[in-house]
Design a protein around this motif. Sequence first.
Motif, PDB file in Angstrom:
ATOM      1  N   UNK A 259       0.830  -1.210   0.000  1.00 35.43           N
ATOM      2  CA  UNK A 259       0.000   0.000   0.000  1.00 35.43           C
ATOM      3  C   UNK A 259       0.863   1.258   0.000  1.00 35.43           C
ATOM      4  N   UNK A 260       1.972   1.221   0.747  1.00 37.71           N
ATOM      5  CA  UNK A 260       2.872   2.365   0.792  1.00 37.71           C
ATOM      6  C   UNK A 260       3.514   2.637  -0.560  1.00 37.71           C
ATOM      7  N   UNK A 261       3.856   1.577  -1.276  1.00 33.11           N
ATOM      8  CA  UNK A 261       4.470   1.725  -2.597  1.00 33.11           C
ATOM      9  C   UNK A 261       3.522   2.425  -3.575  1.00 33.11           C
ATOM     10  N   UNK A 262       2.217   2.155  -3.412  1.00 30.62           N
ATOM     11  CA  UNK A 262       1.228   2.774  -4.283  1.00 30.62           C
ATOM     12  C   UNK A 262       1.033   4.259  -3.961  1.00 30.62           C
ATOM     13  N   UNK A 263       1.443   4.684  -2.760  1.00 35.06           N
ATOM     14  CA  UNK A 263       1.308   6.084  -2.349  1.00 35.06           C
ATOM     15  C   UNK A 263       2.675   6.633  -1.908  1.00 35.06           C
ATOM     16  N   UNK A 264       3.657   6.442  -2.746  1.00 37.96           N
ATOM     17  CA  UNK A 264       5.045   6.722  -2.378  1.00 37.96           C
ATOM     18  C   UNK A 264       5.270   8.191  -2.014  1.00 37.96           C
ATOM     19  N   UNK A 265       4.687   9.095  -2.800  1.00 38.37           N
ATOM     20  CA  UNK A 265       4.902  10.527  -2.512  1.00 38.37           C
ATOM     21  C   UNK A 265       4.313  10.928  -1.169  1.00 38.37           C
ATOM     22  N   UNK A 266       3.177  10.356  -0.828  1.00 40.11           N
ATOM     23  CA  UNK A 266       2.551  10.658   0.467  1.00 40.11           C
ATOM     24  C   UNK A 266       3.393  10.118   1.616  1.00 40.11           C
ATOM     25  N   UNK A 267       3.948   8.904   1.441  1.00 36.48           N
ATOM     26  CA  UNK A 267       4.809   8.309   2.466  1.00 36.48           C
ATOM     27  C   UNK A 267       6.063   9.161   2.647  1.00 36.48           C
ATOM     28  N   UNK A 268       6.656   9.567   1.538  1.00 33.91           N
ATOM     29  CA  UNK A 268       7.864  10.398   1.608  1.00 33.91           C
ATOM     30  C   UNK A 268       7.585  11.720   2.312  1.00 33.91           C
ATOM     31  N   UNK A 269       6.483  12.355   1.976  1.00 31.23           N
ATOM     32  CA  UNK A 269       6.139  13.629   2.603  1.00 31.23           C
ATOM     33  C   UNK A 269       5.896  13.455   4.099  1.00 31.23           C
ATOM     34  N   UNK A 270       5.263  12.348   4.479  1.00 29.88           N
ATOM     35  CA  UNK A 270       4.999  12.081   5.900  1.00 29.88           C
ATOM     36  C   UNK A 270       6.311  11.878   6.661  1.00 29.88           C
ATOM     37  N   UNK A 271       7.237  11.127   6.062  1.00 29.99           N
ATOM     38  CA  UNK A 271       8.537  10.880   6.696  1.00 29.99           C
ATOM     39  C   UNK A 271       9.276  12.198   6.913  1.00 29.99           C
ATOM     40  N   UNK A 272       9.345  13.022   5.876  1.00 26.97           N
ATOM     41  CA  UNK A 272      10.070  14.291   5.976  1.00 26.97           C
ATOM     42  C   UNK A 272       9.425  15.217   7.006  1.00 26.97           C
ATOM     43  N   UNK A 273       8.098  15.206   7.070  1.00 28.07           N
ATOM     44  CA  UNK A 273       7.399  16.040   8.051  1.00 28.07           C
ATOM     45  C   UNK A 273       7.712  15.586   9.474  1.00 28.07           C
ATOM     46  N   UNK A 274       7.745  14.256   9.702  1.00 28.62           N
ATOM     47  CA  UNK A 274       8.061  13.716  11.022  1.00 28.62           C
ATOM     48  C   UNK A 274       9.495  14.049  11.431  1.00 28.62           C
ATOM     49  N   UNK A 275      10.418  13.917  10.484  1.00 24.28           N
ATOM     50  CA  UNK A 275      11.825  14.210  10.768  1.00 24.28           C
ATOM     51  C   UNK A 275      12.013  15.670  11.157  1.00 24.28           C
ATOM     52  N   UNK A 276      11.346  16.555  10.457  1.00 26.25           N
ATOM     53  CA  UNK A 276      11.494  17.986  10.734  1.00 26.25           C
ATOM     54  C   UNK A 276      10.819  18.366  12.050  1.00 26.25           C
ATOM     55  N   UNK A 277       9.589  17.878  12.251  1.00 26.77           N
ATOM     56  CA  UNK A 277       8.819  18.285  13.422  1.00 26.77           C
ATOM     57  C   UNK A 277       9.394  17.719  14.722  1.00 26.77           C
ATOM     58  N   UNK A 278       9.832  16.464  14.704  1.00 34.01           N
ATOM     59  CA  UNK A 278      10.246  15.809  15.939  1.00 34.01           C
ATOM     60  C   UNK A 278      11.739  15.920  16.222  1.00 34.01           C
ATOM     61  N   UNK A 279      12.556  16.037  15.166  1.00 33.44           N
ATOM     62  CA  UNK A 279      14.013  16.002  15.377  1.00 33.44           C
ATOM     63  C   UNK A 279      14.755  17.179  14.734  1.00 33.44           C
ATOM     64  N   UNK A 280      14.023  18.067  14.085  1.00 33.51           N
ATOM     65  CA  UNK A 280      14.615  19.212  13.407  1.00 33.51           C
ATOM     66  C   UNK A 280      15.631  18.778  12.352  1.00 33.51           C
ATOM     67  N   UNK A 281      15.350  17.676  11.688  1.00 35.58           N
ATOM     68  CA  UNK A 281      16.184  17.191  10.581  1.00 35.58           C
ATOM     69  C   UNK A 281      15.560  17.705   9.289  1.00 35.58           C
ATOM     70  N   UNK A 282      16.182  18.722   8.709  1.00 30.16           N
ATOM     71  CA  UNK A 282      15.615  19.350   7.522  1.00 30.16           C
ATOM     72  C   UNK A 282      16.155  18.798   6.219  1.00 30.16           C
ATOM     73  N   UNK A 283      17.242  18.036   6.275  1.00 32.07           N
ATOM     74  CA  UNK A 283      17.835  17.462   5.063  1.00 32.07           C
ATOM     75  C   UNK A 283      17.792  15.939   5.169  1.00 32.07           C
TER      76      UNK A 283
END
Length: 304
Positions: A259-283
């Motif tokens: 299911x994640x593979x079928x919505x890859x862009x959404x999964x990627x955006x969610x991962x990046x949002x979590x990294x930035x919000x919780x750990x301040x990882x912007x890159x």
Amino acid sequence: MGHHHDHPHLDPTSGDRRVSIAIWANGILTVAQIVGGILAGSLALIADALHNFSDMAALVIAFAARKIARRPPDSQMTFGYGRIEIVAALINYTTLILVGFYLIYEGVMRMIDPPEIQGWIVVIIGIVALLVDALTALLTWSMQKHSVNIRALFLHNLSDAFASIAVIIGGSLILLYDMRWVDPAITIGIALYILYLAFTEIGGPIRTLMLGSPPDIDGQSVIDALRDVQGVEDVHHVHLWQMQENTAALDCHVVTTEAGWQQLEAVKADIKAQLKARFDIGHSSLEFEHIDHAHQGANLYGHG
């Protein structure tokens, strides 16, 4: 786990001006200490001048590093030049260690054969040195909170202030009681303090240059957060590191569910949002693998 770097940074031009003033002040002080040491017949003052000269060199290195660090990325340095400040900090801490051992050597030699010293000249030059050290510390105090480069410089100057106090005390005791052994004894104590500061702080720049994970980010918490994202099955080949002193980065392979593979862009955006919000990882650089074609037996960290 929260991780933020919302610091009020000093205007670069203002910071450069402060460091420039400190360079001139320490340069003039070095000349004054050498002249005073010759007139007073004081090896202690000349040794302190050498110490102060190393501080001036540290200031020049720090000033140059600040300038270079603001260059934009190019074909030769695709990540930019920010890490030059880490290199500068390592040079300054290494200098501190060398100066510390040299002062111990000089102190021991003077304990064995205390030199004749003109106490008044020593005290006067010591007071001037303390005023310059206080000025430099004042100029770099607010800057050192957000830069490992300037922090190395600040600690370098702090050790100078203690050395200046030791010179004043030593000169006073020589004037009052002819206790010439006090000067080398205090010098050895200050040298030990310098070594303590340097060895305590040098690990940070070394860790960053070795691409170590940021000390204030729990790597396992990052991995758990990635695995909790909907559509993510697992992660491997994780690299968590610091691009610059206050800029964390991550790259890894992400194994997705069907299911994640079928919505890859959404999964990627969610991962990046979590990294930035919780750990301040912007890159972050993410490579995705379908669960049916995932790398088998891959290490969690590294490339193996």
